[in-house]
Design an enzyme around this catalytic site. Structure first.
Site, short mmCIF file in Angstrom:
data_model
loop_
_atom_site.label_atom_id
_atom_site.label_comp_id
_atom_site.label_asym_id
_atom_site.label_seq_id
_atom_site.Cartn_x
_atom_site.Cartn_y
_atom_site.Cartn_z
N ASP A 41 0.79 -1.24 0.00
CA ASP A 41 0.00 0.00 0.00
C ASP A 41 0.83 1.30 0.00
OD1 ASP A 41 -1.52 -2.13 0.76
OD2 ASP A 41 -2.18 -1.28 2.67
N ASP B 60 -5.49 0.45 9.60
CA ASP B 60 -5.40 1.45 8.51
C ASP B 60 -6.09 2.77 8.84
OD1 ASP B 60 -4.27 -0.77 7.34
OD2 ASP B 60 -6.03 -1.27 6.14
#
Ligand code: FRU
Length: 484
Positions: free
Chosen positions: A47, A167
């Site tokens: 990511d 996250d």
């Protein structure tokens, strides 16, 4: 495919660059190392993280496991850019060096505050018996590229959810004068959620504010990773990655990255959709998108990859890259994603398109007559191999077919993706790097992004249809450089 890794190998603590210098020497001349896409110095990239604009610079990190193409001990590796097209490696920044993040510094977001650069991330803690405890942590990124971590996490594990909570995305709400941290979460009965915490001060005490209620999405995948709430053109856009769910038009893919346009009421923690869930990308390799903004633009970057996927470079001990940055706008209940204008700065020179040969690092611009076409890319001289991208004008249907690739990829997720275009297709901008392709339709109504790994003789293209074709050779936007 890729080799088996023991737990010890995956979670080996990284101490200094001499441990991976030989690995870098081994991979640096791979024909699949990208020319103008962000990729890992060694090992695995997933990511994008902490993406912000501050003091004239775009800062971006990526999730990095140095050891090889394996999801092991995650770090944040830092890059900067003045224009989103040319990127420079700054180096490794956030390391798993506390008890709270002993098994990885997982994904999170950035926030510019009073000339300070704060990041919010998930400390992936595991006990001796491998029980996982996810903490939400914060740090300040210093000018010397170090992370000054807070002594204690901002948010502890929440016992009402499974250990899949992570996250953090931080947002400041002007009306309530509060900071909100949104986290991807999973209920005990395995449903994907976003949960929120709020605080008056950016590094203050965060209280549980509740679940974000997203009408109609109560049963939509097992876990929602990488949530984001963005304000774009007067609307709220909820971006997230629902996992383990099959969606129409997404073949056999099980993990997705998409969005819903709507309105978010921070007080009631309710998101009212103004349209449906749409995937952000119609191609095969796209996940974990993250946005940064300067005063008037909202820019998206994403991992050009997917969880549970394998790529040919796994055998070379590296994998993954990020997509090109895209500028977002809301059009009705959809997003458009145009390649950022600064990418024109990567054009080195125009190439004679009639030769139907792609230079190393290419951009194709095709203005069509709005009728049917077929574009073959990265085939050999006889038109074999590569991908086929076709348009049926009557049905307004676009098809991306990778079944002809000579190096097949992740076929468990299917080889063909079909999508109905929002409006008649008249323009394509196609970015081809050494191991990827991104096709922007009508300047971003839809995008098809995929990794592919052509063989040496597979650098031809052929356009069947009526159109004006321009071809450019692109420079090295991201310097190949070993910097730790
Ligand atoms: C998404 C993800 C995140 C997590 C990170 C770990 O790809 O699984 O949920 O924070 O990757 O690398």
């Amino acid at each position: 495919m890729s080799r088996e890794w023991t737990k010890e190998e995956r979670y080996k603590v990284f101490t200094d660059e001499s441990e991976i210098a030989p690995l870098y020497d081994k991979i640096k001349d791979s024909p699949y190392r990208q020319k103008y896409h962000i990729m890992p110095v060694t090992g695995l990239l997933n990511d994008p993280n902490g993406f912000i604009y501050m003091g004239g610079l775009w800062h971006l990190f990526y999730q990095w496991c140095p050891w090889g193409a394996v999801h092991g001990l995650k770090h944040w590796y830092h890059l900067v850019s003045t224009d989103l097209a040319h990127w420079e490696n700054v180096g490794l920044c956030v390391k798993p060096d506390t008890d709270y993040d002993n098994k990885g510094v997982y994904s999170g977001s950035g926030f510019a505050y009073d000339d300070r650069y704060y990041i919010f991330y998930t400390g992936n803690h595991r006990d001796e018996d491998w029980t996982r405890r996810p903490y939400t942590c914060a740090a300040e990124i210093t000018m010397a590229n170090t992370a000054r971590k807070l002594d204690k996490p901002l948010i502890k594990p929440n016992p009402d959810y499974t250990d899949n909570v992570r996250d953090p995305k931080i947002v400041y709400n002007e009306e309530l004068k509060k900071y909100f941290i949104f986290l991807g979460a999973q209920t005990k009965d395995k449903k994907g959620r976003i949960i929120a915490y709020s605080s008056k001060d950016i590094l203050g005490k965060y209280d549980f504010a509740g679940e974000l209620k997203v009408e109609g999405y109560e049963d939509f995948g097992e876990m929602w990773e990488c949530p984001s709430v963005e304000r774009i053109d007067g609307k709220d856009v909820l971006i997230f990655c629902p996992q383990n769910i099959h969606l129409p038009n997404s073949g056999d893919a099980k993990d997705h990255n998409g969005y819903v346009v709507g309105d978010l009421d921070y007080e009631m923690l309710t998101f009212k959709p103004a349209g449906h869930f749409h995937v952000l990308d119609e191609g095969f390799d796209f996940y974990a998108a993250q946005c940064a903004a300067n005063s008037d633009r909202k820019i998206l970057s994403a991992w050009m990859g997917l969880p549970d996927s394998e790529y040919p470079t796994d055998d070379e001990d590296w994998s993954g890259c990020l997509t090109l940055p895209r500028e977002l706008h809301v059009k009705g209940s959809r997003l458009t994603q145009a390649p950022v204008v600064e990418l024109a700065g990567l054009r080195h020179h125009a190439v004679d398109a009639t030769k139907e040969t792609l230079p190393d690092g290419a951009e194709l611009v095709i203005d069509t007559d709005g009728k049917d076409f077929a574009l073959r890319l990265l085939s050999d001289e006889d038109g074999k191999g590569g991908i086929l991208f076709t348009y049926d004008a009557r049905k307004k249907s676009l098809t991306f077919d990778r079944s002809g690739l000579s190096q097949k990829l992740n076929e468990q997720y299917g080889n063909v993706r079909t999508h109905t275009a929002v409006s008649a297709v008249t323009r394509l901008r196609v970015f081809i790097d050494r191991s990827s392709v991104e096709i922007f339709v009508n300047d971003g109504d839809e995008v098809f992004t995929s990794r592919l790994f052509p063989r040496e003789n597979e650098h031809h293209f052929h356009f069947d249809g009526k159109g004006e074709i321009k071809l450019f050779s692109l420079i090295h936007g991201v310097k190949e450089e070993f910097k730790i």
